[in-house]
Every structure is written in C-alpha cells, then in structure tokens.
Design a protein around this motif. Structure first.
Motif, PDB file in Angstrom:
ATOM      1  N   ILE A  68      14.505  11.606  69.175  1.00 13.50           N
ATOM      2  CA  ILE A  68      14.331  12.997  68.743  1.00 13.50           C
ATOM      3  C   ILE A  68      15.007  13.925  69.743  1.00 13.50           C
ATOM      4  N   ARG A  69      14.709  13.724  71.014  1.00  8.19           N
ATOM      5  CA  ARG A  69      15.296  14.547  72.083  1.00  8.19           C
ATOM      6  C   ARG A  69      16.809  14.340  72.162  1.00  8.19           C
ATOM      7  N   ILE A  70      17.223  13.074  72.196  1.00  7.81           N
ATOM      8  CA  ILE A  70      18.633  12.738  72.385  1.00  7.81           C
ATOM      9  C   ILE A  70      19.491  13.301  71.252  1.00  7.81           C
ATOM     10  N   GLN A  71      19.062  13.106  70.026  1.00  6.64           N
ATOM     11  CA  GLN A  71      19.849  13.594  68.894  1.00  6.64           C
ATOM     12  C   GLN A  71      19.959  15.109  68.902  1.00  6.64           C
ATOM     13  N   LYS A  72      18.875  15.790  69.213  1.00  8.53           N
ATOM     14  CA  LYS A  72      18.904  17.260  69.281  1.00  8.53           C
ATOM     15  C   LYS A  72      19.874  17.721  70.363  1.00  8.53           C
ATOM     16  N   LEU A  73      19.807  17.122  71.545  1.00  2.96           N
ATOM     17  CA  LEU A  73      20.658  17.552  72.648  1.00  2.96           C
ATOM     18  C   LEU A  73      22.134  17.240  72.392  1.00  2.96           C
ATOM     19  N   ASN A  92      22.179   1.912  74.974  1.00  2.00           N
ATOM     20  CA  ASN A  92      21.850   3.257  74.516  1.00  2.00           C
ATOM     21  C   ASN A  92      23.037   4.205  74.702  1.00  2.00           C
ATOM     22  N   ALA A  93      23.774   4.043  75.774  1.00  2.00           N
ATOM     23  CA  ALA A  93      24.941   4.890  76.012  1.00  2.00           C
ATOM     24  C   ALA A  93      26.018   4.625  74.966  1.00  2.00           C
ATOM     25  N   ALA A  94      26.201   3.366  74.619  1.00  2.00           N
ATOM     26  CA  ALA A  94      27.173   3.029  73.577  1.00  2.00           C
ATOM     27  C   ALA A  94      26.744   3.661  72.251  1.00  2.00           C
ATOM     28  N   PHE A  95      25.457   3.641  71.975  1.00  2.00           N
ATOM     29  CA  PHE A  95      24.957   4.274  70.755  1.00  2.00           C
ATOM     30  C   PHE A  95      25.208   5.781  70.808  1.00  2.00           C
ATOM     31  N   ASP A  96      24.965   6.407  71.974  1.00  2.00           N
ATOM     32  CA  ASP A  96      25.221   7.845  72.114  1.00  2.00           C
ATOM     33  C   ASP A  96      26.696   8.160  71.876  1.00  2.00           C
ATOM     34  N   ALA A 101      30.810  10.395  68.282  1.00  2.00           N
ATOM     35  CA  ALA A 101      31.991  10.187  67.439  1.00  2.00           C
ATOM     36  C   ALA A 101      31.684  10.550  65.989  1.00  2.00           C
ATOM     37  N   ALA A 102      30.517  10.160  65.503  1.00  2.00           N
ATOM     38  CA  ALA A 102      30.147  10.456  64.116  1.00  2.00           C
ATOM     39  C   ALA A 102      30.005  11.960  63.887  1.00  2.00           C
ATOM     40  N   LEU A 103      29.551  12.678  64.909  1.00  2.00           N
ATOM     41  CA  LEU A 103      29.390  14.135  64.804  1.00  2.00           C
ATOM     42  C   LEU A 103      30.654  14.898  65.189  1.00  2.00           C
ATOM     43  N   ASP A 104      31.693  14.193  65.547  1.00  2.00           N
ATOM     44  CA  ASP A 104      32.940  14.790  66.034  1.00  2.00           C
ATOM     45  C   ASP A 104      32.699  15.628  67.284  1.00  2.00           C
ATOM     46  N   LYS A 105      31.787  15.156  68.157  1.00  2.00           N
ATOM     47  CA  LYS A 105      31.530  15.788  69.449  1.00  2.00           C
ATOM     48  C   LYS A 105      32.425  15.117  70.475  1.00  2.00           C
ATOM     49  N   PRO A 106      33.211  15.856  71.214  1.00  2.00           N
ATOM     50  CA  PRO A 106      34.049  15.221  72.221  1.00  2.00           C
ATOM     51  C   PRO A 106      33.195  14.619  73.332  1.00  2.00           C
ATOM     52  N   TYR A 107      33.651  13.469  73.809  1.00  2.00           N
ATOM     53  CA  TYR A 107      32.977  12.852  74.951  1.00  2.00           C
ATOM     54  C   TYR A 107      33.991  12.199  75.869  1.00  2.00           C
ATOM     55  N   ILE A 108      33.574  12.111  77.128  1.00  2.00           N
ATOM     56  CA  ILE A 108      34.355  11.450  78.163  1.00  2.00           C
ATOM     57  C   ILE A 108      33.536  10.269  78.651  1.00  2.00           C
ATOM     58  N   THR A 109      34.167   9.110  78.757  1.00  2.00           N
ATOM     59  CA  THR A 109      33.463   7.967  79.339  1.00  2.00           C
ATOM     60  C   THR A 109      33.697   7.953  80.842  1.00  2.00           C
ATOM     61  N   PRO A 118      35.229  -4.596  77.588  1.00  2.00           N
ATOM     62  CA  PRO A 118      34.093  -4.510  76.666  1.00  2.00           C
ATOM     63  C   PRO A 118      33.870  -3.115  76.079  1.00  2.00           C
ATOM     64  N   LEU A 119      34.460  -2.105  76.689  1.00  2.00           N
ATOM     65  CA  LEU A 119      34.278  -0.734  76.204  1.00  2.00           C
ATOM     66  C   LEU A 119      35.504  -0.194  75.468  1.00  2.00           C
ATOM     67  N   LYS A 120      36.409  -1.063  75.079  1.00  2.00           N
ATOM     68  CA  LYS A 120      37.668  -0.585  74.482  1.00  2.00           C
ATOM     69  C   LYS A 120      37.456   0.263  73.234  1.00  2.00           C
ATOM     70  N   GLU A 121      36.516  -0.090  72.388  1.00  2.00           N
ATOM     71  CA  GLU A 121      36.272   0.712  71.185  1.00  2.00           C
ATOM     72  C   GLU A 121      35.606   2.045  71.535  1.00  2.00           C
ATOM     73  N   VAL A 122      34.698   2.029  72.494  1.00  2.00           N
ATOM     74  CA  VAL A 122      34.043   3.265  72.932  1.00  2.00           C
ATOM     75  C   VAL A 122      35.076   4.192  73.564  1.00  2.00           C
ATOM     76  N   ASP A 123      35.927   3.632  74.426  1.00  2.00           N
ATOM     77  CA  ASP A 123      36.969   4.436  75.073  1.00  2.00           C
ATOM     78  C   ASP A 123      38.004   4.944  74.074  1.00  2.00           C
ATOM     79  N   ALA A 124      38.247   4.185  73.012  1.00  2.00           N
ATOM     80  CA  ALA A 124      39.256   4.587  72.033  1.00  2.00           C
ATOM     81  C   ALA A 124      38.889   5.900  71.351  1.00  2.00           C
ATOM     82  N   SER A 125      37.614   6.188  71.212  1.00  2.00           N
ATOM     83  CA  SER A 125      37.181   7.445  70.587  1.00  2.00           C
ATOM     84  C   SER A 125      36.938   8.557  71.606  1.00  2.00           C
TER      85      SER A 125
END
Length: 147
Positions: A68-73, A92-96, A101-109, A118-125
């Motif tokens: 609830i908290r995480i999704q709101k933030l 949990n970080a991979a899920f975040d 990505a689903a919300l089109d929120k920019p993120y930096i790993t 192991p993080l190639k797909e996460v880094d790709a977005s």
C-alpha cells in the motif's frame, strides 16, 4: 523546482543516507521517500491482522500491507533510484523496477558491475545505471539545475 525521489531496495548499507547528504550538500530541492527500511517493522506490517503459525502467511500479509505504502509512493514520485546490493537478493527491488516501468516512471539502477548479467532486463528499462551514490547525486544535480 522540487522533485520527489523514491529510494528502493537494499537496506543493509547507508546508500540512502549518502544520497540524501550529497543532495543536501548541493542544496538540491528533493523530497526523498522510501519503503519502511527497518527489517523487523516491515516483516511485522501485517501482524495486526492476526497471528499466523506459518511464516508464509505472515510474510504474505505484511507484503500486502507494505505494498500500500510502496505503490502510493512510487505513483507520486518523479523518479526512483533502485539499489541492488551484492549480498542479498532484492526481489522486492526488482518488483519496484517493474512497477516503475509499467507506470512509465523513470528509474535509475544502482549496483555493482558484478551483477550486471542477472539485472540485464531491469537495467534495460532503466534510464541510467550507476555504481555509486555519488553518481546518483551528480545525476540529480544535473536534472534539477541544468537549464
């Protein structure tokens, strides 16, 4: 301009504090948010819903309450920084990252080179990959201060 930056991931080092202090030193106008980083408190988030004899169900309840908290933030943030440490798997970080990505929120790993594969797909977005909190501070300084 004020930015809202969500800090996600690994909780066993002081990377969050390094970023916050670095941004304060540069007088950057940023509000930082995060999931609950106290491990015991996070694990107990669902305990008010009743005792469980099986840890799976305790974790299940707590994950839903924490979500609830995480999704709101994440929905409210301008961007997220998602830290993957070397010692523990931060599922949990991979899920975040996927949620961003689903919300089109920019993120930096933020992670070491040792776990690039192991993080190639996460880094790709991700919009960027950093290896140190100082690099994150420099990116934030650029984003807030360049005209």
């Amino acid at each position: 301009m004020t930015w809202n930056v969500y800090l996600s991931g690994e909780i066993h080092t002081d990377w969050r504090e390094q970023i916050i202090k670095g941004c304060e030193a540069k007088d950057l106008n940023i509000v930082f948010t995060s999931a609950v980083t106290d491990h015991d408190s996070s694990d107990a988030a669902g305990d008010g819903l009743g005792a469980e004899s099986n840890n799976f169900w305790r974790d299940h309840k707590s994950a839903k309450v924490n979500a609830i908290r995480i999704q709101k933030l994440i929905k409210q943030c301008d961007m997220a920084v998602i830290r993957f440490g070397d010692q523990y798997k931060q599922w949990n970080a991979a899920f975040d990252a996927g949620y961003c990505a689903a919300l089109d929120k920019p993120y930096i790993t933020l992670h070491s080179e040792e776990i690039v594969h192991p993080l190639k797909e996460v880094d790709a977005s991700a919009k960027a990959w950093a290896t140190s909190p100082d690099q994150i501070v420099e990116i934030l300084d650029y984003l807030l201060n360049q005209k």
